[in-house]
Write a protein that holds these residues in place. Sequence first.
Motif, short mmCIF file in Angstrom:
data_model
loop_
_atom_site.label_atom_id
_atom_site.label_comp_id
_atom_site.label_asym_id
_atom_site.label_seq_id
_atom_site.Cartn_x
_atom_site.Cartn_y
_atom_site.Cartn_z
N THR A 179 13.42 48.47 12.52
CA THR A 179 13.50 46.91 13.01
C THR A 179 14.50 46.53 13.45
O THR A 179 15.73 46.88 12.96
N VAL A 180 14.63 45.73 14.47
CA VAL A 180 15.86 45.18 15.20
C VAL A 180 15.59 43.73 15.65
O VAL A 180 14.38 43.33 16.01
N SER A 181 16.28 42.74 14.89
CA SER A 181 16.15 41.32 14.91
C SER A 181 17.46 40.78 15.18
O SER A 181 18.74 41.15 15.02
N ASP A 182 17.63 40.11 16.31
CA ASP A 182 18.86 39.13 16.81
C ASP A 182 18.48 37.53 16.74
O ASP A 182 17.75 37.09 17.30
N TYR A 183 18.78 36.84 15.97
CA TYR A 183 19.00 35.58 15.61
C TYR A 183 20.31 34.85 16.21
O TYR A 183 21.15 35.23 15.99
N PHE A 184 19.85 33.76 17.02
CA PHE A 184 21.15 33.11 17.53
C PHE A 184 20.67 31.76 18.07
O PHE A 184 19.46 31.35 17.84
N SER A 185 21.76 30.94 18.37
CA SER A 185 21.68 29.66 18.48
C SER A 185 21.04 28.85 17.36
O SER A 185 20.16 27.84 17.55
N ILE A 186 21.48 29.20 16.19
CA ILE A 186 21.26 28.36 14.84
C ILE A 186 21.76 27.15 14.64
O ILE A 186 23.06 27.09 14.68
N GLN A 187 20.81 26.08 14.64
CA GLN A 187 21.23 24.78 14.73
C GLN A 187 20.68 23.94 13.40
O GLN A 187 19.39 23.45 13.48
N PRO A 188 21.32 24.01 12.08
CA PRO A 188 20.78 23.23 11.23
C PRO A 188 21.15 21.87 11.23
O PRO A 188 22.03 21.42 11.81
N ASP A 189 20.45 20.98 10.37
CA ASP A 189 20.95 19.66 10.18
C ASP A 189 22.46 19.74 9.77
O ASP A 189 22.86 20.50 8.98
N SER A 190 23.06 18.54 10.07
CA SER A 190 24.45 18.49 9.67
C SER A 190 25.00 18.53 8.26
O SER A 190 25.86 19.14 7.80
N ASN A 191 24.07 17.95 7.26
CA ASN A 191 24.23 18.02 6.04
C ASN A 191 23.37 18.96 5.39
O ASN A 191 22.98 19.06 4.00
N SER A 192 22.78 19.95 5.80
CA SER A 192 21.89 21.09 5.48
C SER A 192 22.73 21.77 4.09
O SER A 192 23.79 22.13 4.18
N PHE A 193 21.73 22.12 3.28
CA PHE A 193 22.20 22.94 2.06
C PHE A 193 22.62 24.34 2.54
O PHE A 193 23.38 24.97 1.96
#
Length: 388
Positions: free
Chosen positions: A180-194
């Motif tokens: 399996t090959v996965s590439d996650y990118f452009s991750i943008q959580p909330d500014s106060n995310s845990f």
Amino acid sequence: MIYTPKYPYRPFLLILLLICIYFPSRAQTDSTHTTDTTRAKEPSKFDRFNKKAEALFKIIPVPLYSYTTEAGHIFGLAKYNLLHFSKKDTISKPSKLSEVFTVSTNGRINASVSTEMVLKENKYVIMGYINYKKQPEFIYGIGNDISKNVFEEVQYSRFQFSATALQQWFKNFYAGAAVTVSDYFSIQPDSNSFLIRDNVPGLKGGLTVGVGLSTAYDSRDNRYNPSKGAYAIGTVLFHPAFLGSAYQFTRLDIDLRKYFNPWLKHVIALQATTTYTDGDVPFYELAEMGGDNKMRGYYMGAYRDNVLVDAQVEYRAPIWNIFGATAWAGTGRVANSYSDLSLDGFHLSYGLGLRIRVDSKNNTNLRFDMGFGPGGWQGFYINFAEAF
């Protein structure tokens, strides 16, 4: 920013009604010609019309529509076919080819191709999956004690490829390799995310490459709508640094199924699964509960942690002609480790489904499922083949 949704999913009964009207014209069992002392009985208009339309269904894609709080209105097309790669091979069970493409008003894009190829008189099975998606996703936290009313939104993009190649070694027993090959990118959580406060692995995205082994036992009479037999598959994947994986972890998945045919065409199906992860596991690779196959009614990934266990039982019954119905109940939970599992932490899933046969030759259905869980959890699903 913290959001408080009414429901993660909303069923659209009107859309279901329209699709139910649309699809019967694309599905029908092979007409049965019974004979008396004079002549064969003519098929009904319903049978003739649906037999012709089923051929059309094998060519044209199916329009899709749904709605979720985080994605908005979702429009798309789906295509599903069962086929044999060799006319000379009359022993192999049919192979599957499935494609889905959807876009949403909130910017979600999802494109995938999946296949199960059965070759050389059932001696080889190759399962593959390619997917690209860009979407907002809700994350409720990590652990089994999250609150349904408090969650965060995470934007990300992902490309994923997986393949499992199995060879038959003994009757019904297979073994082979998995990747399996996965590439996650452009991750943008909330500014106060845990995720930011706790510096959770996976926040920066990156490449994960896993290789491992898979073994399976398969005595089902039908891969996509079984009525008897058993199925078991276990896969272990390692994600080492020398392959370029940004996170080093191990993942184990086990899926056990059993099918009974107590009378006529009624079926009782049982399933139990577990997932175990260990190491530097990014939050998007943790074991996740929910979805359109297991613990239906729960948002996929609402509950996530290192360990998942779940089980379900489903009753499948014919209604009339191409139509059938199902009812199921399931239970499951996640935990940090197997030693942390306790009976009082299990969640309940239950629901009802409608089935419409869309491939009479291979006895395969289009399914509409409505799943529920205590506390207001609910989900509406449209898919091909049975959930398990």
